[in-house]
Design a protein around this motif. Structure first.
Motif, PDB file in Angstrom:
ATOM      1  N   LEU A  69      45.844  52.190  39.189  1.00 42.77           N
ATOM      2  CA  LEU A  69      44.404  52.373  39.387  1.00 42.77           C
ATOM      3  C   LEU A  69      44.045  51.643  40.675  1.00 42.77           C
ATOM      4  O   LEU A  69      44.311  50.444  40.811  1.00 42.77           O
ATOM      5  CB  LEU A  69      43.689  51.752  38.183  1.00 42.77           C
ATOM      6  CG  LEU A  69      42.191  51.870  38.079  1.00 42.77           C
ATOM      7  CD1 LEU A  69      41.748  53.319  38.091  1.00 42.77           C
ATOM      8  CD2 LEU A  69      41.709  51.211  36.768  1.00 42.77           C
ATOM      9  N   ALA A 102      37.766  51.106  41.279  1.00 42.46           N
ATOM     10  CA  ALA A 102      38.703  50.445  40.361  1.00 42.46           C
ATOM     11  C   ALA A 102      38.366  48.971  40.163  1.00 42.46           C
ATOM     12  O   ALA A 102      38.956  48.298  39.320  1.00 42.46           O
ATOM     13  CB  ALA A 102      40.135  50.607  40.872  1.00 42.46           C
ATOM     14  N   ARG A 103      37.395  48.459  40.922  1.00 40.77           N
ATOM     15  CA  ARG A 103      36.919  47.082  40.654  1.00 40.77           C
ATOM     16  C   ARG A 103      36.118  47.026  39.356  1.00 40.77           C
ATOM     17  O   ARG A 103      35.884  45.952  38.811  1.00 40.77           O
ATOM     18  CB  ARG A 103      35.995  46.618  41.788  1.00 40.77           C
ATOM     19  CG  ARG A 103      36.700  46.311  43.075  1.00 40.77           C
ATOM     20  CD  ARG A 103      35.707  45.865  44.113  1.00 40.77           C
ATOM     21  NE  ARG A 103      35.352  44.485  43.951  1.00 40.77           N
ATOM     22  CZ  ARG A 103      35.579  43.533  44.867  1.00 40.77           C
ATOM     23  NH1 ARG A 103      36.156  43.846  46.004  1.00 40.77           N
ATOM     24  NH2 ARG A 103      35.222  42.310  44.661  1.00 40.77           N
ATOM     25  N   ASN A 104      35.665  48.180  38.905  1.00 37.97           N
ATOM     26  CA  ASN A 104      34.764  48.245  37.753  1.00 37.97           C
ATOM     27  C   ASN A 104      35.486  47.832  36.455  1.00 37.97           C
ATOM     28  O   ASN A 104      36.452  48.470  36.040  1.00 37.97           O
ATOM     29  CB  ASN A 104      34.245  49.689  37.647  1.00 37.97           C
ATOM     30  CG  ASN A 104      33.188  49.843  36.583  1.00 37.97           C
ATOM     31  OD1 ASN A 104      33.485  49.801  35.405  1.00 37.97           O
ATOM     32  ND2 ASN A 104      31.961  50.003  37.013  1.00 37.97           N
ATOM     33  N   SER A 105      34.986  46.770  35.819  1.00 40.74           N
ATOM     34  CA  SER A 105      35.688  46.244  34.632  1.00 40.74           C
ATOM     35  C   SER A 105      35.633  47.200  33.454  1.00 40.74           C
ATOM     36  O   SER A 105      36.569  47.252  32.653  1.00 40.74           O
ATOM     37  CB  SER A 105      35.083  44.927  34.161  1.00 40.74           C
ATOM     38  OG  SER A 105      34.803  44.124  35.214  1.00 40.74           O
ATOM     39  N   ARG A 148      38.407  49.546  34.096  1.00 40.24           N
ATOM     40  CA  ARG A 148      39.705  48.875  33.964  1.00 40.24           C
ATOM     41  C   ARG A 148      40.036  48.657  32.486  1.00 40.24           C
ATOM     42  O   ARG A 148      41.164  48.918  32.042  1.00 40.24           O
ATOM     43  CB  ARG A 148      39.695  47.524  34.693  1.00 40.24           C
ATOM     44  CG  ARG A 148      39.590  47.663  36.195  1.00 40.24           C
ATOM     45  CD  ARG A 148      39.354  46.316  36.850  1.00 40.24           C
ATOM     46  NE  ARG A 148      40.554  45.568  37.128  1.00 40.24           N
ATOM     47  CZ  ARG A 148      41.223  45.578  38.285  1.00 40.24           C
ATOM     48  NH1 ARG A 148      40.797  46.324  39.267  1.00 40.24           N
ATOM     49  NH2 ARG A 148      42.291  44.851  38.456  1.00 40.24           N
ATOM     50  N   ASN A 149      39.027  48.191  31.720  1.00 41.18           N
ATOM     51  CA  ASN A 149      39.277  47.905  30.306  1.00 41.18           C
ATOM     52  C   ASN A 149      39.567  49.178  29.521  1.00 41.18           C
ATOM     53  O   ASN A 149      40.467  49.226  28.686  1.00 41.18           O
ATOM     54  CB  ASN A 149      38.087  47.175  29.677  1.00 41.18           C
ATOM     55  CG  ASN A 149      37.910  45.798  30.293  1.00 41.18           C
ATOM     56  OD1 ASN A 149      38.857  45.244  30.852  1.00 41.18           O
ATOM     57  ND2 ASN A 149      36.703  45.248  30.220  1.00 41.18           N
ATOM     58  N   GLN A 190      42.976  50.407  30.365  1.00 40.81           N
ATOM     59  CA  GLN A 190      43.967  49.527  29.758  1.00 40.81           C
ATOM     60  C   GLN A 190      44.156  49.880  28.280  1.00 40.81           C
ATOM     61  O   GLN A 190      45.277  50.056  27.807  1.00 40.81           O
ATOM     62  CB  GLN A 190      43.521  48.067  29.917  1.00 40.81           C
ATOM     63  CG  GLN A 190      44.489  47.046  29.390  1.00 40.81           C
ATOM     64  CD  GLN A 190      45.855  47.167  30.055  1.00 40.81           C
ATOM     65  OE1 GLN A 190      45.957  47.146  31.284  1.00 40.81           O
ATOM     66  NE2 GLN A 190      46.902  47.345  29.264  1.00 40.81           N
ATOM     67  N   ALA A 206      46.756  47.830  37.736  1.00 39.43           N
ATOM     68  CA  ALA A 206      45.492  47.955  38.478  1.00 39.43           C
ATOM     69  C   ALA A 206      45.527  47.009  39.668  1.00 39.43           C
ATOM     70  O   ALA A 206      45.915  45.843  39.535  1.00 39.43           O
ATOM     71  CB  ALA A 206      44.315  47.625  37.569  1.00 39.43           C
ATOM     72  N   SER A 207      45.108  47.502  40.833  1.00 42.90           N
ATOM     73  CA  SER A 207      45.075  46.641  42.023  1.00 42.90           C
ATOM     74  C   SER A 207      44.098  45.496  41.788  1.00 42.90           C
ATOM     75  O   SER A 207      43.075  45.678  41.127  1.00 42.90           O
ATOM     76  CB  SER A 207      44.611  47.434  43.242  1.00 42.90           C
ATOM     77  OG  SER A 207      45.628  48.268  43.696  1.00 42.90           O
ATOM     78  N   SER A 208      44.401  44.324  42.361  1.00 45.71           N
ATOM     79  CA  SER A 208      43.446  43.207  42.292  1.00 45.71           C
ATOM     80  C   SER A 208      42.161  43.629  42.997  1.00 45.71           C
ATOM     81  O   SER A 208      42.222  44.398  43.966  1.00 45.71           O
ATOM     82  CB  SER A 208      43.988  41.998  43.033  1.00 45.71           C
ATOM     83  OG  SER A 208      45.175  41.593  42.464  1.00 45.71           O
ATOM     84  N   CYS A 222      41.273  46.540  45.985  1.00 43.56           N
ATOM     85  CA  CYS A 222      40.688  47.824  45.560  1.00 43.56           C
ATOM     86  C   CYS A 222      39.800  48.369  46.666  1.00 43.56           C
ATOM     87  O   CYS A 222      39.953  49.508  47.110  1.00 43.56           O
ATOM     88  CB  CYS A 222      39.849  47.641  44.293  1.00 43.56           C
ATOM     89  SG  CYS A 222      40.811  47.469  42.792  1.00 43.56           S
TER      90      CYS A 222
END
Ligand code: KG4
Ligand code: ZN
Length: 337
Positions: free
Chosen positions: A270, A275-278, A281-282, A285, A297-299, A303
């Motif tokens: 991702l 992709a910074r969006n938690s 991401r969650n 995951q 996911a990239s840090s 992103c």
């Protein structure tokens, strides 16, 4: 091998130094948010002028922070597209001059490849092959990635990119620019199931995206809500933000799952600003864990646009023995794969 990576594709002036394609030495990003904020989006002419002002100090700072001198740099990699042509040209002309003056190779990089390869800056990179979901302000793409330089596009947006939808909805809700972070923050106070906004899945087997219908649905809902607030007292702006965010994320996650099923890969990455969006991401995951798929996911710092991801792509291009000459030019459109 130390590679200087430059990205000026949109509204950030970025320079970074990366050693051997994975070890970060420095990563400098000069954001223009304060300049574009009052216009509610990026103004291309202003972006180009800012890049011209910033490119030399940003590169100098990246070299200083890396603890290197110009003589330690083995090649320069620069984004050639896709992006705003006037903005791209600043980075490209800088890179050409730097390459010529210092007698080092010039590497032209596709920004989308940079976003995918940002994952190789992480401590644990994914094994090949994998599916890459790259979601940013300008692009929403799904790729089947078999190796460095070997990409097949499985799906892409037919209209607005996911980040663009976040930015436009934030503007509509008077939340400012860029829209992603403000919507994410506001959505934390809202209910994601408050309003059932449309999810566009397109045809049954399609891995393409379309967010313009969702954008229109939110705009129509918002206008009616604003004019009849008394009738909709149980709905807040935060509910609208949360419901919009969940409509975008549901489609992204479902298409990523479909791409995994189609390709049979065991890993998904991702990347890109969204992709910074938690929340995204969650959800990714959880769903990938349920399917026994590894998510990488990239840090957050890798992103959004940065020069480090361009340096990584440059390293692998250089390993393949490829480089450019001084005719290198900008490409506003530059499909990958
Ligand atoms: O990758 P990027 O820096 O630039 C492009 O290549 O477009 O992505 C910028 C985009 C913007 O649209 C911004 O609103 C979005 O990424 N973004 C987010 C978040 N942070 C940035 N979208 C959703 N949630 C976030 N937390
Ligand atoms: Zn980008």
């Amino acid at each position: 091998m130390n590679i200087l990576g430059i990205d000026t594709s949109c509204d950030d002036t970025c320079a970074a130094l990366v050693k051997d394609g994975n070890y970060l030495l420095s990563n400098i990003v000069n954001s223009q948010i304060l300049i574009h904020h009052k216009h509610g989006g990026v103004v291309p002419e202003l972006a180009s002028r800012e890049h011209i002002r910033n490119i030399v100090p940003v590169v100098r700072e990246s070299i200083r922070k890396a603890g290197l001198t110009i003589k330690d740099i083995d090649a320069i990699a620069v984004t050639v597209g896709p992006g705003l042509v006037g903005a791209l040209l600043v980075g490209i002309y800088f890179a050409k001059a730097f390459s010529y003056a210092n007698g080092i190779p010039l590497l032209g990089i596709n920004h989308l490849e940079g976003h995918i390869l940002s994952i190789f800056l992480e401590k644990t990179p994914p094994p090949f092959p994998f599916v890459a979901l790259t979601v940013s302000g300008g692009h929403t793409n799904i790729y089947h990635v078999r190796n460095f330089g070997d990409y097949t596009v499985l799906g892409q947006t037919r209209d607005d990119a996911a980040g663009e939808a976040f930015d436009k909805i934030a503007k509509l809700l008077n939340l400012g620019y860029p829209g992603g972070p403000v919507i994410e923050k506001l959505a934390q106070e809202g209910r994601s199931d408050a309003i059932n906004f449309p999810r566009a899945y397109l045809s049954k087997d399609s891995l393409d995206f379309s967010f313009s219908g969702l954008k229109t649905a939110v705009a129509l809902y918002f206008r009616s809500w604003r004019d009849h607030q008394a009738n909709e007292a149980n709905i807040s702006v935060a509910d609208i933000a949360a419901s919009f965010q969940s409509a975008v994320v549901d489609v992204l996650v479902d298409k990523a799952v479909a791409a995994v099923d189609r390709t049979g890969v065991k890993s998904v990455i991702l990347a890109g600003g969204v992709a910074r969006n938690s929340y995204l991401r969650n959800k990714m995951q959880d769903i990938m864990a349920e399917k026994g798929i590894d998510l990488f996911a990239s840090s957050p710092e890798f992103c959004t646009d940065n020069g480090a991801m361009i340096a990584v792509a440059g390293y692998h291009k250089s390993c393949r023995g490829e480089s450019e000459n001084l005719t290198l030019d900008a490409r506003s459109r530059f499909p990958l794969g």
